[in-house]
Design a protein around this motif. Sequence first.
Motif, PDB file in Angstrom:
ATOM      1  N   LEU A 268      12.408  14.037  22.146  1.00  0.00           N
ATOM      2  CA  LEU A 268      13.455  13.335  22.898  1.00  0.00           C
ATOM      3  C   LEU A 268      14.839  13.846  22.533  1.00  0.00           C
ATOM      4  O   LEU A 268      15.700  14.039  23.413  1.00  0.00           O
ATOM      5  N   LEU A 269      15.071  14.072  21.248  1.00  0.00           N
ATOM      6  CA  LEU A 269      16.382  14.559  20.813  1.00  0.00           C
ATOM      7  C   LEU A 269      16.638  15.968  21.346  1.00  0.00           C
ATOM      8  O   LEU A 269      17.755  16.273  21.788  1.00  0.00           O
ATOM      9  N   GLY A 270      15.619  16.825  21.310  1.00  0.00           N
ATOM     10  CA  GLY A 270      15.779  18.170  21.857  1.00  0.00           C
ATOM     11  C   GLY A 270      16.089  18.150  23.337  1.00  0.00           C
ATOM     12  O   GLY A 270      16.911  18.929  23.825  1.00  0.00           O
ATOM     13  N   ILE A 271      15.444  17.242  24.084  1.00  0.00           N
ATOM     14  CA  ILE A 271      15.715  17.107  25.530  1.00  0.00           C
ATOM     15  C   ILE A 271      17.115  16.551  25.742  1.00  0.00           C
ATOM     16  O   ILE A 271      17.877  17.039  26.582  1.00  0.00           O
ATOM     17  N   TYR A 272      17.467  15.516  24.978  1.00  0.00           N
ATOM     18  CA  TYR A 272      18.776  14.869  25.120  1.00  0.00           C
ATOM     19  C   TYR A 272      19.910  15.838  24.826  1.00  0.00           C
ATOM     20  O   TYR A 272      20.948  15.826  25.501  1.00  0.00           O
ATOM     21  N   TRP A 273      19.735  16.703  23.837  1.00  0.00           N
ATOM     22  CA  TRP A 273      20.766  17.671  23.492  1.00  0.00           C
ATOM     23  C   TRP A 273      20.678  18.954  24.321  1.00  0.00           C
ATOM     24  O   TRP A 273      21.431  19.893  24.088  1.00  0.00           O
TER      25      TRP A 273
ATOM     26  N   ARG B 131      18.270  21.233  24.523  1.00  0.00           N
ATOM     27  CA  ARG B 131      17.611  22.396  23.930  1.00  0.00           C
ATOM     28  C   ARG B 131      16.171  22.568  24.396  1.00  0.00           C
ATOM     29  O   ARG B 131      15.594  23.641  24.224  1.00  0.00           O
ATOM     30  N   LEU B 132      15.584  21.506  24.936  1.00  0.00           N
ATOM     31  CA  LEU B 132      14.206  21.548  25.399  1.00  0.00           C
ATOM     32  C   LEU B 132      14.139  21.090  26.851  1.00  0.00           C
ATOM     33  O   LEU B 132      14.975  20.291  27.294  1.00  0.00           O
ATOM     34  N   PRO B 133      13.127  21.540  27.608  1.00  0.00           N
ATOM     35  CA  PRO B 133      12.995  21.088  29.000  1.00  0.00           C
ATOM     36  C   PRO B 133      12.495  19.645  29.047  1.00  0.00           C
ATOM     37  O   PRO B 133      11.804  19.181  28.132  1.00  0.00           O
ATOM     38  N   ALA B 134      12.833  18.943  30.117  1.00  0.00           N
ATOM     39  CA  ALA B 134      12.439  17.535  30.238  1.00  0.00           C
ATOM     40  C   ALA B 134      10.923  17.368  30.220  1.00  0.00           C
ATOM     41  O   ALA B 134      10.410  16.346  29.753  1.00  0.00           O
TER      42      ALA B 134
ATOM     43  N   ALA C  65       8.934  26.071  24.384  1.00  0.00           N
ATOM     44  CA  ALA C  65       8.442  24.692  24.430  1.00  0.00           C
ATOM     45  C   ALA C  65       7.217  24.573  25.325  1.00  0.00           C
ATOM     46  O   ALA C  65       6.279  23.824  25.011  1.00  0.00           O
ATOM     47  N   ILE C  66       7.202  25.298  26.433  1.00  0.00           N
ATOM     48  CA  ILE C  66       6.058  25.243  27.342  1.00  0.00           C
ATOM     49  C   ILE C  66       4.810  25.777  26.651  1.00  0.00           C
ATOM     50  O   ILE C  66       3.718  25.193  26.751  1.00  0.00           O
ATOM     51  N   PHE C  67       4.946  26.887  25.936  1.00  0.00           N
ATOM     52  CA  PHE C  67       3.810  27.480  25.236  1.00  0.00           C
ATOM     53  C   PHE C  67       3.217  26.506  24.224  1.00  0.00           C
ATOM     54  O   PHE C  67       1.994  26.354  24.137  1.00  0.00           O
ATOM     55  N   PHE C  68       4.077  25.853  23.434  1.00  0.00           N
ATOM     56  CA  PHE C  68       3.576  24.959  22.386  1.00  0.00           C
ATOM     57  C   PHE C  68       3.091  23.624  22.946  1.00  0.00           C
ATOM     58  O   PHE C  68       2.197  23.002  22.369  1.00  0.00           O
ATOM     59  N   MET C  69       3.667  23.196  24.062  1.00  0.00           N
ATOM     60  CA  MET C  69       3.291  21.909  24.640  1.00  0.00           C
ATOM     61  C   MET C  69       1.912  21.942  25.273  1.00  0.00           C
ATOM     62  O   MET C  69       1.136  20.980  25.157  1.00  0.00           O
TER      63      MET C  69
END
Length: 387
Positions: free
Chosen positions: A171-176, A178-181, A244-248
């Motif tokens: 959530l923090l990565g998305i909020y800042w 740095r990560l896709p929603a 992020a997509i690869f790890f998710m």
Amino acid sequence: MAFKSSQPWYDQPAALRHLRLTAGYQAAGHGMAALAGFLWLYRSGLGISAVRWLIPAAVALLWVHVVLRRYLDLNHPPGLVRLFPALGVPNTITLGRGCLTAMLAGFLGLPAPSPDFALPGLEWIPGLLYLTTAIADFVDGRVARQTGRETRLGKRLDVEMDALGILVAGLLGIYWGRLPAVYLLAGLAYYGFRFGIRYRRRRCQTVRNLIPRPLARIAAGLNMGFLAVALLPLFSTRILKISAIFFMLPLVGGFIWDWLIVSDSLSHQLSQHLRKKLQTQTDRLLSILRVLVLTSGIPILTALYRSQTIAVTLCVFLLWGMLVVGCLGRTAAIAAGLGLAHLITVNGSSMALWVTFCCTLTFIILGTGKFSLWQPEIKWLNAKSAI
């Protein structure tokens, strides 16, 4: 058979009362730690804005101790029912991870670091907090085994703290930014899975027993490591969002697979057949990717030879060779992936860099596959997944 321990045993009700008292002490200590964090932020320049940090931190910390209270009666070794009257060092470490995660959650109340708002160095704190949490995840299980304090409570807390950490850090990565929603799926997967099981049980529907998958713990551990890196201000957001997509995918895909099994949508025979087919296709894919790294690495090495020192070129050549022949493949992939991410961030990108980078991400997750020269990480990861 009595379980041998150096501490005195209480009867079950007395042991549970003692555990509740100990849990209260833990909650008080964690509350003081959160208050200390608030006071530090308040006096460091955030002023009343520090309250915005304290509120989500307090909510997350409350959740940690609600989970602890709920499962206190599991504080016994597997196969035995007699309770340990104290939480012990391993559970204390696991709860410390929960406290750090709660402090990380506090940053959801603050805007993303910027030159006109953030304290100097503030952007490093979330990543360092989560990195500490990820390292502690490898410590608590080892301490439990070495001290003979493995308990069902410890295993439950370990899973719950892992899930909470991935949700909060994601959530923090998305909020800042740095990560896709879409990475939110990784944080919600565990809670959706648990909700689905409870829903089926309440409706008296079939819930099959789930055989633990080593890959589930491996996928969770890899996502924790990725999130620790993603929250540090090291790499461009473009690299982080693609990574992020690869790890998710393996994490979310694993929960979908487990759900098909527990909901009786996938028979044992069919699941075994699909596992074998998937493994075969995975081995083929990894062989193709190693050949791809062999070809795409040549222009990268040539460019480095012209622009970098001999030492740097030799290090990259060594990592490239390790990936191609499959010698310490995952380890080499992590080192190569970090190096490639730095090159793309600093010097821009080329097709060869991106192709090789995506290949290294795949090797980190799946290994280098069949016909690899040496893969000791498989044994190590399987041992960690059994914690």
